[in-house]
Scaffold this motif. Structure first.
Motif, short mmCIF file in Angstrom:
data_model
loop_
_atom_site.label_atom_id
_atom_site.label_comp_id
_atom_site.label_asym_id
_atom_site.label_seq_id
_atom_site.Cartn_x
_atom_site.Cartn_y
_atom_site.Cartn_z
N ILE A 33 82.64 44.82 24.97
CA ILE A 33 82.35 44.12 26.31
C ILE A 33 82.15 45.07 27.29
CG2 ILE A 33 83.02 42.31 28.11
CD1 ILE A 33 83.17 41.22 25.25
N PRO A 34 80.65 45.15 27.63
CA PRO A 34 80.24 46.09 28.81
C PRO A 34 81.12 45.86 30.20
CG PRO A 34 78.34 44.76 28.34
CD PRO A 34 79.65 44.32 27.56
N VAL A 35 81.49 46.74 31.01
CA VAL A 35 82.28 46.61 32.21
C VAL A 35 81.91 47.65 33.01
CG1 VAL A 35 84.09 45.21 31.20
CG2 VAL A 35 84.40 47.60 31.44
N GLU A 36 82.13 47.30 34.41
CA GLU A 36 82.00 48.31 35.50
C GLU A 36 83.52 48.28 35.85
OE1 GLU A 36 79.17 49.58 38.36
OE2 GLU A 36 80.55 48.55 39.88
N ALA A 37 84.00 49.54 35.90
CA ALA A 37 85.83 49.43 36.33
C ALA A 37 85.98 50.49 37.34
CB ALA A 37 86.78 50.10 35.16
N ARG A 38 87.04 50.42 38.25
CA ARG A 38 87.44 51.00 39.32
C ARG A 38 88.86 51.27 39.06
NH1 ARG A 38 85.45 52.05 44.61
NH2 ARG A 38 87.23 52.38 46.17
N ILE A 68 88.55 36.90 29.70
CA ILE A 68 87.50 37.75 29.09
C ILE A 68 86.87 37.08 27.90
CG2 ILE A 68 86.77 39.93 28.10
CD1 ILE A 68 88.70 41.19 30.00
N ARG A 69 87.97 36.67 27.14
CA ARG A 69 87.26 35.95 25.73
C ARG A 69 86.39 34.85 26.12
NH1 ARG A 69 92.55 37.11 24.11
NH2 ARG A 69 93.27 35.19 24.47
N GLU A 70 86.74 34.05 27.09
CA GLU A 70 86.05 33.06 27.55
C GLU A 70 84.37 33.28 27.60
OE1 GLU A 70 87.46 30.69 30.35
OE2 GLU A 70 89.38 30.28 29.52
N VAL A 71 84.16 34.36 28.03
CA VAL A 71 82.81 34.85 28.32
C VAL A 71 82.18 35.98 27.28
CG1 VAL A 71 82.70 34.34 30.90
CG2 VAL A 71 83.37 36.69 30.20
N ALA A 72 83.18 36.31 26.46
CA ALA A 72 82.87 37.31 25.46
C ALA A 72 81.41 37.24 24.69
CB ALA A 72 84.04 37.85 24.51
#
Length: 95
Positions: free
Chosen positions: A45-50, A31-35
């Motif tokens: 960091i905006p996410v959609e989680a399940r 995630i840090r690579e695209v942060a």
């Protein structure tokens, strides 16, 4: 970016108690690579989680080089989650 992990549920006892699932180091590094392209400020960091059958949107909080996934009551209660539990998470970082 899709991320799958098992995280530990922790309770943060600040002025307003809240629960989080810890994102493991390996996935946090990814995630840090695209942060830089994903964050909209303050390092969140905006996410959609399940979790189980429940899908929700939120933002990861940076913490000690890793990330925490907030777990609202509306997410925790139907899944029977509390502090100390491990939880399987499927998540998409919204770029």
């Amino acid at each position: 970016m899709r991320v799958v992990f098992t995280g530990h549920v922790i309770e943060w006892r600040g002025p307003s108690p809240f629960y989080f699932a810890t994102v493991p180091e390996e996935q946090s590094a990814d995630i840090r690579e695209v942060a830089v392209t994903a964050t909209y400020g303050w390092g969140v960091i905006p996410v959609e989680a399940r979790i189980g059958e429940m899908t929700f949107t939120t933002s990861l909080f940076p913490k000690n080089g890793g990330y925490l996934l907030p777990l609202r009551k509306a997410v925790r209660k139907p899944q029977g989650l509390s502090a100390g539990d491990d939880v399987a998470v499927e998540m998409t970082v919204r770029l």
